[in-house]
Design a protein around this motif. Sequence first.
Motif, PDB file in Angstrom:
ATOM      1  N   VAL A  35      -7.784   3.535   1.969  1.00 41.68           N
ATOM      2  CA  VAL A  35      -6.576   2.819   2.617  1.00 41.68           C
ATOM      3  C   VAL A  35      -7.125   1.872   3.700  1.00 41.68           C
ATOM      4  CG1 VAL A  35      -4.542   3.019   3.758  1.00 41.68           C
ATOM      5  CG2 VAL A  35      -5.097   4.704   1.883  1.00 41.68           C
ATOM      6  N   ARG A  60      -8.663  -1.272   2.391  1.00 42.54           N
ATOM      7  CA  ARG A  60      -7.497  -1.996   1.728  1.00 42.54           C
ATOM      8  C   ARG A  60      -6.687  -2.687   3.088  1.00 42.54           C
ATOM      9  NH1 ARG A  60      -3.998   1.270  -1.652  1.00 42.54           N
ATOM     10  NH2 ARG A  60      -5.092   3.025  -0.961  1.00 42.54           N
ATOM     11  N   LEU A  95       0.906  -1.214  -0.160  1.00 46.21           N
ATOM     12  CA  LEU A  95      -0.044  -0.176  -0.007  1.00 46.21           C
ATOM     13  C   LEU A  95       0.884   1.149   0.150  1.00 46.21           C
ATOM     14  CD1 LEU A  95      -2.595  -1.239   2.664  1.00 46.21           C
ATOM     15  CD2 LEU A  95      -2.549  -1.347   0.195  1.00 46.21           C
TER      16      LEU A  95
END
Length: 152
Positions: A115, A118, A85
């Motif tokens: 984010v 994820r 990420l």
Amino acid sequence: MDHIDRVLLERLQRDATQSYAALGLAVGLSAGAAHERVRKLRERGVILRTAAEVDPAAVGGGVLAFVTVDSTSWMGDAAESFAALPEVLEAHVIAGSASVLVKVRTATTQQLQDVLRRLYAIDGVSGTQATVVLETFFERPVSPLTAAAEQD
């Protein structure tokens, strides 16, 4: 590592573009001797890399958050998943009620929310808790001079 090495490190942390002549002058060495000291610090792994410090807000990273990650299993093997990420700047396995602490920078809170989604998708993650930074008083690198004083 002696006091001269520590002063060289402190000066390089403030401005890594200094000439070896300027570094040498600051510690009472010739430019060549200062260059040799710095080369040895690199070889020994004391200096890991040289980088430019960039203003995060100027490049679309104005939202800073620290996120604790809860898990259902040991997360020590998940480093690659966190590193995948790009918004995650740091990831640390921690002791306490959470398993991992990550430092995240995004342009908007909507991107931060993405984010978080994820992060939640990483195998073993059971939850996240984000703390958004409103203002940063200061950030500093490890001081080789302070570390030496504490060892004495």
